[in-house]
Each structure stands twice: as C-alpha cells, then as structure tokens.
Design a protein around this motif. Structure first.
Motif, PDB file in Angstrom:
ATOM      1  N   ARG A 215       0.849  -1.201   0.000  1.00  0.00           N
ATOM      2  CA  ARG A 215       0.000   0.000   0.000  1.00  0.00           C
ATOM      3  C   ARG A 215       0.879   1.244   0.000  1.00  0.00           C
ATOM      4  O   ARG A 215       1.967   1.251   0.576  1.00  0.00           O
ATOM      5  CB  ARG A 215      -0.902  -0.013   1.239  1.00  0.00           C
ATOM      6  CG  ARG A 215      -1.832   1.183   1.379  1.00  0.00           C
ATOM      7  CD  ARG A 215      -2.697   1.035   2.634  1.00  0.00           C
ATOM      8  NE  ARG A 215      -1.889   1.043   3.850  1.00  0.00           N
ATOM      9  CZ  ARG A 215      -2.356   0.717   5.064  1.00  0.00           C
ATOM     10  NH1 ARG A 215      -3.619   0.333   5.207  1.00  0.00           N
ATOM     11  NH2 ARG A 215      -1.562   0.759   6.119  1.00  0.00           N
ATOM     12  N   SER A 216       0.389   2.302  -0.668  1.00  0.00           N
ATOM     13  CA  SER A 216       1.138   3.555  -0.723  1.00  0.00           C
ATOM     14  C   SER A 216       0.174   4.729  -0.780  1.00  0.00           C
ATOM     15  O   SER A 216      -0.867   4.662  -1.436  1.00  0.00           O
ATOM     16  CB  SER A 216       2.055   3.583  -1.947  1.00  0.00           C
ATOM     17  OG  SER A 216       2.659   4.857  -2.103  1.00  0.00           O
TER      18      SER A 216
ATOM     19  N   GLY B  73       2.186   6.580  -4.099  1.00  0.00           N
ATOM     20  CA  GLY B  73       2.492   5.801  -5.289  1.00  0.00           C
ATOM     21  C   GLY B  73       3.980   5.572  -5.457  1.00  0.00           C
ATOM     22  O   GLY B  73       4.404   4.914  -6.412  1.00  0.00           O
TER      23      GLY B  73
ATOM     24  N   TRP C 122       6.225   2.428  -0.544  1.00  0.00           N
ATOM     25  CA  TRP C 122       5.308   1.315  -0.346  1.00  0.00           C
ATOM     26  C   TRP C 122       5.559   0.608   0.982  1.00  0.00           C
ATOM     27  O   TRP C 122       6.697   0.523   1.445  1.00  0.00           O
ATOM     28  CB  TRP C 122       5.442   0.307  -1.489  1.00  0.00           C
ATOM     29  CG  TRP C 122       5.064   0.877  -2.818  1.00  0.00           C
ATOM     30  CD1 TRP C 122       5.880   1.540  -3.691  1.00  0.00           C
ATOM     31  CD2 TRP C 122       3.770   0.857  -3.411  1.00  0.00           C
ATOM     32  NE1 TRP C 122       5.179   1.932  -4.801  1.00  0.00           N
ATOM     33  CE2 TRP C 122       3.881   1.528  -4.664  1.00  0.00           C
ATOM     34  CE3 TRP C 122       2.536   0.339  -3.039  1.00  0.00           C
ATOM     35  CZ2 TRP C 122       2.799   1.684  -5.520  1.00  0.00           C
ATOM     36  CZ3 TRP C 122       1.459   0.493  -3.888  1.00  0.00           C
ATOM     37  CH2 TRP C 122       1.593   1.160  -5.108  1.00  0.00           C
TER      38      TRP C 122
ATOM     39  N   ARG D 180      -6.799   9.286  -1.425  1.00  0.00           N
ATOM     40  CA  ARG D 180      -6.415   8.407  -2.537  1.00  0.00           C
ATOM     41  C   ARG D 180      -5.307   7.459  -2.078  1.00  0.00           C
ATOM     42  O   ARG D 180      -4.255   7.895  -1.622  1.00  0.00           O
ATOM     43  CB  ARG D 180      -5.941   9.228  -3.726  1.00  0.00           C
ATOM     44  CG  ARG D 180      -5.479   8.387  -4.913  1.00  0.00           C
ATOM     45  CD  ARG D 180      -5.093   9.254  -6.084  1.00  0.00           C
ATOM     46  NE  ARG D 180      -6.250   9.960  -6.624  1.00  0.00           N
ATOM     47  CZ  ARG D 180      -6.180  10.824  -7.633  1.00  0.00           C
ATOM     48  NH1 ARG D 180      -5.015  11.096  -8.196  1.00  0.00           N
ATOM     49  NH2 ARG D 180      -7.270  11.425  -8.067  1.00  0.00           N
TER      50      ARG D 180
ATOM     51  N   TYR E 277      -3.000   3.832  -3.099  1.00  0.00           N
ATOM     52  CA  TYR E 277      -2.544   2.931  -4.153  1.00  0.00           C
ATOM     53  C   TYR E 277      -2.254   1.552  -3.552  1.00  0.00           C
ATOM     54  O   TYR E 277      -1.715   1.444  -2.448  1.00  0.00           O
ATOM     55  CB  TYR E 277      -1.274   3.468  -4.817  1.00  0.00           C
ATOM     56  CG  TYR E 277      -1.459   4.781  -5.527  1.00  0.00           C
ATOM     57  CD1 TYR E 277      -1.768   4.817  -6.884  1.00  0.00           C
ATOM     58  CD2 TYR E 277      -1.318   5.986  -4.847  1.00  0.00           C
ATOM     59  CE1 TYR E 277      -1.933   6.029  -7.546  1.00  0.00           C
ATOM     60  CE2 TYR E 277      -1.484   7.201  -5.499  1.00  0.00           C
ATOM     61  CZ  TYR E 277      -1.793   7.212  -6.848  1.00  0.00           C
ATOM     62  OH  TYR E 277      -1.960   8.413  -7.497  1.00  0.00           O
ATOM     63  N   TYR E 278      -2.593   0.525  -4.326  1.00  0.00           N
ATOM     64  CA  TYR E 278      -2.293  -0.851  -3.935  1.00  0.00           C
ATOM     65  C   TYR E 278      -1.608  -1.561  -5.102  1.00  0.00           C
ATOM     66  O   TYR E 278      -1.934  -1.316  -6.268  1.00  0.00           O
ATOM     67  CB  TYR E 278      -3.570  -1.609  -3.562  1.00  0.00           C
ATOM     68  CG  TYR E 278      -4.262  -1.085  -2.320  1.00  0.00           C
ATOM     69  CD1 TYR E 278      -3.943  -1.583  -1.063  1.00  0.00           C
ATOM     70  CD2 TYR E 278      -5.232  -0.085  -2.417  1.00  0.00           C
ATOM     71  CE1 TYR E 278      -4.576  -1.098   0.079  1.00  0.00           C
ATOM     72  CE2 TYR E 278      -5.867   0.407  -1.285  1.00  0.00           C
ATOM     73  CZ  TYR E 278      -5.530  -0.105  -0.041  1.00  0.00           C
ATOM     74  OH  TYR E 278      -6.153   0.381   1.083  1.00  0.00           O
ATOM     75  N   ARG E 279      -0.661  -2.444  -4.781  1.00  0.00           N
ATOM     76  CA  ARG E 279      -0.033  -3.265  -5.808  1.00  0.00           C
ATOM     77  C   ARG E 279       0.288  -4.641  -5.235  1.00  0.00           C
ATOM     78  O   ARG E 279       0.317  -4.831  -4.008  1.00  0.00           O
ATOM     79  CB  ARG E 279       1.240  -2.613  -6.354  1.00  0.00           C
ATOM     80  CG  ARG E 279       2.423  -2.618  -5.402  1.00  0.00           C
ATOM     81  CD  ARG E 279       3.648  -1.985  -6.048  1.00  0.00           C
ATOM     82  NE  ARG E 279       4.816  -2.036  -5.163  1.00  0.00           N
ATOM     83  CZ  ARG E 279       5.989  -1.493  -5.443  1.00  0.00           C
ATOM     84  NH1 ARG E 279       6.153  -0.837  -6.587  1.00  0.00           N
ATOM     85  NH2 ARG E 279       7.002  -1.586  -4.590  1.00  0.00           N
TER      86      ARG E 279
ATOM     87  N   ASP F  66       1.077  -3.927 -12.049  1.00  0.00           N
ATOM     88  CA  ASP F  66       0.707  -2.512 -12.036  1.00  0.00           C
ATOM     89  C   ASP F  66      -0.185  -2.179 -10.844  1.00  0.00           C
ATOM     90  O   ASP F  66      -1.070  -2.964 -10.465  1.00  0.00           O
ATOM     91  CB  ASP F  66      -0.020  -2.140 -13.327  1.00  0.00           C
ATOM     92  CG  ASP F  66       0.938  -1.999 -14.492  1.00  0.00           C
ATOM     93  OD1 ASP F  66       2.152  -1.981 -14.258  1.00  0.00           O
ATOM     94  OD2 ASP F  66       0.466  -1.918 -15.639  1.00  0.00           O
ATOM     95  N   ALA F  67       0.038  -0.995 -10.274  1.00  0.00           N
ATOM     96  CA  ALA F  67      -0.741  -0.557  -9.119  1.00  0.00           C
ATOM     97  C   ALA F  67      -2.142  -0.116  -9.536  1.00  0.00           C
ATOM     98  O   ALA F  67      -2.376   0.297 -10.673  1.00  0.00           O
ATOM     99  CB  ALA F  67      -0.022   0.586  -8.410  1.00  0.00           C
ATOM    100  N   VAL F  68      -3.071  -0.212  -8.593  1.00  0.00           N
ATOM    101  CA  VAL F  68      -4.425   0.312  -8.772  1.00  0.00           C
ATOM    102  C   VAL F  68      -4.671   1.323  -7.653  1.00  0.00           C
ATOM    103  O   VAL F  68      -4.019   1.284  -6.605  1.00  0.00           O
ATOM    104  CB  VAL F  68      -5.487  -0.805  -8.727  1.00  0.00           C
ATOM    105  CG1 VAL F  68      -5.335  -1.737  -9.910  1.00  0.00           C
ATOM    106  CG2 VAL F  68      -5.411  -1.592  -7.422  1.00  0.00           C
ATOM    107  N   LYS F  69      -5.587   2.241  -7.876  1.00  0.00           N
ATOM    108  CA  LYS F  69      -5.869   3.259  -6.866  1.00  0.00           C
ATOM    109  C   LYS F  69      -7.341   3.242  -6.491  1.00  0.00           C
ATOM    110  O   LYS F  69      -8.204   2.819  -7.269  1.00  0.00           O
ATOM    111  CB  LYS F  69      -5.471   4.644  -7.366  1.00  0.00           C
ATOM    112  CG  LYS F  69      -6.267   5.135  -8.561  1.00  0.00           C
ATOM    113  CD  LYS F  69      -5.781   6.497  -9.019  1.00  0.00           C
ATOM    114  CE  LYS F  69      -6.557   6.967 -10.258  1.00  0.00           C
ATOM    115  NZ  LYS F  69      -6.084   8.286 -10.730  1.00  0.00           N
TER     116      LYS F  69
END
Length: 358
Positions: free
Chosen positions: A229-230, A233, A236, A265, A267-269, A283-286
């Motif tokens: 998690r970030s 982005g 992490w 907001r 970000y997860y990867r 690739d990360a998703v938000k």
C-alpha cells in the motif's frame, strides 16, 4: 498511318501494341509476358545485402536506411558494423535477418508495422541508442541488447534474451505477455515462461474497508503474493501476504481486505515471489477512501449515520435508485422503506454499505 492516331486495332490490343512505321500489330502472349517481366525488373528497387566477411558487405554495399519493401539484409558473419546511419528503419515488407553467428551493432533501430526482423540463435544485435518496434513479425532467438529506451507496440516472439539498460514501455507483447507485466530490471529470458499470468487486479472501498481482488490464469513456481500500500504511489509498505498456488493452469482468484485504510487516494499493488526468490510486480491500482457511512435496519426503519452534509444514494441490486438525501447535522438520516424488502446498497462517493430490509 500516324503513330498518334488510335484506331480500332489499338482499342482491341489495349496497351500491348507494337508499332513500326505505319504498321501496327498486337503482341502475342509470350511477348506480353516478356514485356511485363522486363517492366517489373526495371521498376523494382528491391535489393539483397549480405555480409561476406567481417566488416564488409557484398557488391551491393552497406544497406541504406530506410530499408524499402522487398529489401533483404542478411548478417551471417561475426563482426561489429558501424557504417550504418544513426537510425536504421525497416519499412513494411523489408526483411532484416541476423543469422547464427551474425553480430552487429547500430545506433537506433525502428521496425515499422509490417517490417520483418529475425534474430537467429547465436546471433547478436546491440543498439547503442533506442529500439522501437511496431511490427508483429519480430522473432528473437538470439541476444538483443538495448542501451537506451525500448518501445514495443507490436508482437515479439522467440526463445532468446532481451536486455534493456534504460526504460521499457509500449502496448505490445513479448511471447503473449504485456510489456508492463515483464520485469525489465534484469535480462529477460524468453525461453522461460513468466511465473504468473495476471487477468485483473482491482480494489474497491466498501463497508469502511478496501477489498483487493485479483485473478490469475496460470502460475509457475509461485510461492506467495505480497500486498503493498502507498499514499503517494512511490513509498510502499507491505500490509499482508497470501500463499500462491504453486503450479496451476486454471483460473485462481484471490482477495485481501485492508481493514484500516487511510483516508484519501490510496494505491495498492501486488508483488509475486517464486520459490527460488525471484519476484515481479504488477501494475498498481488506486482507490479513493471517502468518509465512513453506515446503515442498519431496525424497528422497520433504515438508520443512516455518517458525517453531516454527506450526500448518499440507496440502490437496489438492479442499480435502481430507491432514495437519496443528505445526512443532517445530527449525523443521522432516517428512512421509511416503503419501496419494499430485500438487499440494498447505500453509496456515498466511493464508499458503499449493504443493508438488508426485512
């Protein structure tokens, strides 16, 4: 007869007319074929260029740039060649073959859509600058090295290796794998299948939690997944791990719940790690984590709680809006569910909450 007049005989013979003085006759089939071959040979600019010894080419000389449709380049001998222009372009219909033992270095390489390039087993191609591929006709069975930027918008196949010192990007594939799913931080061995083929990765904010889901279609030597998690982005943190399926050729679904997400907001990867310690990132998703909102059905009423001024919508499972409103200063809204019983979804921004009305 004037040679500039068109008579009936000319019309019948079309363009295959032979004139000598005032006489006119049609060409026979053999003469027509010979004439067409002569015209084709005269108009064709296709040329074959082949290495004949280290550092030298055949009588046609060094290949030009761009290579035109029909041109063929064969690199057969060891040696490094510096006599090409800064950018070598392989246009549609042109062919560039680096065969076993062929060893060539150039500045920049561009393969247009429809261009053909084959790097045979034992062949070596080094680009001091960049490589851009837009073709689906590229086979890499040898060693390809790029020292600047590697852009692939086509389809590359083969069993060789690709080494990229700079950036790698594009909408194309390498042996059917998207560019973004390839770990370009080290040499890519195309003979080895990627350990995991990811179908999708998604995250959604629901009931004050973030649900992360992903699906794989195949896994090879897959030990475990790390969920990271970030907020920015860039930095992490690992928030959890799930065991992989080892080896699998069927769809496998995974889910992880972040029960204490940060607001705003996020970000997860996913990081995938093999049993031998090798790993790759997807690739990360938000997801936007909004204000908390809750709903409960009690005493024949729906009680909604949340921050004052929060807008909300109540949907049935078919997506129809049953009611909407704003949470009052008291932090509560009371609904009389005259629309009937069932399962409903309360939504505010990206925050959702399920409530059962009986």
């Amino acid at each position: 007869m004037s040679p500039y007049n068109i008579n009936e005989k000319d019309m019948i013979c079309s363009s295959f007319v032979y004139r000598f003085g005032d006489s006119v006759r049609c060409l026979d089939k053999a003469e027509k074929l010979l004439l067409m071959l002569m015209l084709l040979a005269f108009s064709s600019s296709a040329t074959t260029y082949t290495t004949i010894s280290t550092g030298t080419w055949d009588a046609n000389g060094a290949p030009p740039s761009p290579l035109l449709s029909g041109d063929v380049v064969n690199v057969n001998h060891d040696g490094v060649y510096f006599d090409w222009p800064n950018t070598v372009t392989i246009q549609s219909g042109a062919t560039f073959n680096i065969n076993n033992g062929g060893n060539i270095q150039l500045m920049n390489l561009v393969i247009d859509d429809g261009g053909i390039m084959t790097l045979g087993a034992g062949g070596i191609l080094r680009s001091v600058g960049s490589i851009t591929n837009n073709s689906d006709h590229v086979v890499i069975d040898g060693e390809l090295t790029d020292n600047s930027s590697f852009v692939n918008n086509g389809a590359i196949t083969g069993s060789g290796t690709i080494t990229v010192s700079g950036s790698a990007s594009g909408s194309g594939t390498v042996n059917g794998t998207n560019m973004d799913d390839v770990d370009w931080s080290e040499e890519v061995d195309m003979s080895e299948p990627l350990p995991v083929t990811l179908v999708f990765l998604r995250a959604k904010f629901q009931n004050d939690q973030v649900v992360i889901e992903w699906l794989t279609s195949s896994e090879t030597n897959n030990n475990y997944f790390s969920i990271e998690r970030s907020k920015s982005g860039d930095d992490w943190e690992v928030i959890g791990e799930l065991a992989g399926s080892g080896n699998s050729n069927s769809n496998r679904s995974y889910m992880y719940i972040d029960r204490q997400p940060q607001k705003g907001r996020i970000y997860y990867r996913i990081k995938q790690t093999d049993f031998d310690g090798k790993f790759e990132y997807f690739d990360a998703v938000k997801v936007n984590v909004g204000a908390s909102i809750h709903a409960v059905f009690a005493n024949s009423l729906i009680q909604i709680t949340g921050e004052p001024g929060t807008h909300w919508l109540l949907f049935d499972l078919q997506g129809h809006v049953k009611q909407s409103g704003i949470i009052a200063h008291s932090g509560m809204a009371i609904l009389n569910p005259t629309f009937g019983s069932g399962l409903f979804v309360l939504k505010s921004g990206e925050s959702t909450y399920k409530v059962s009305v009986r």
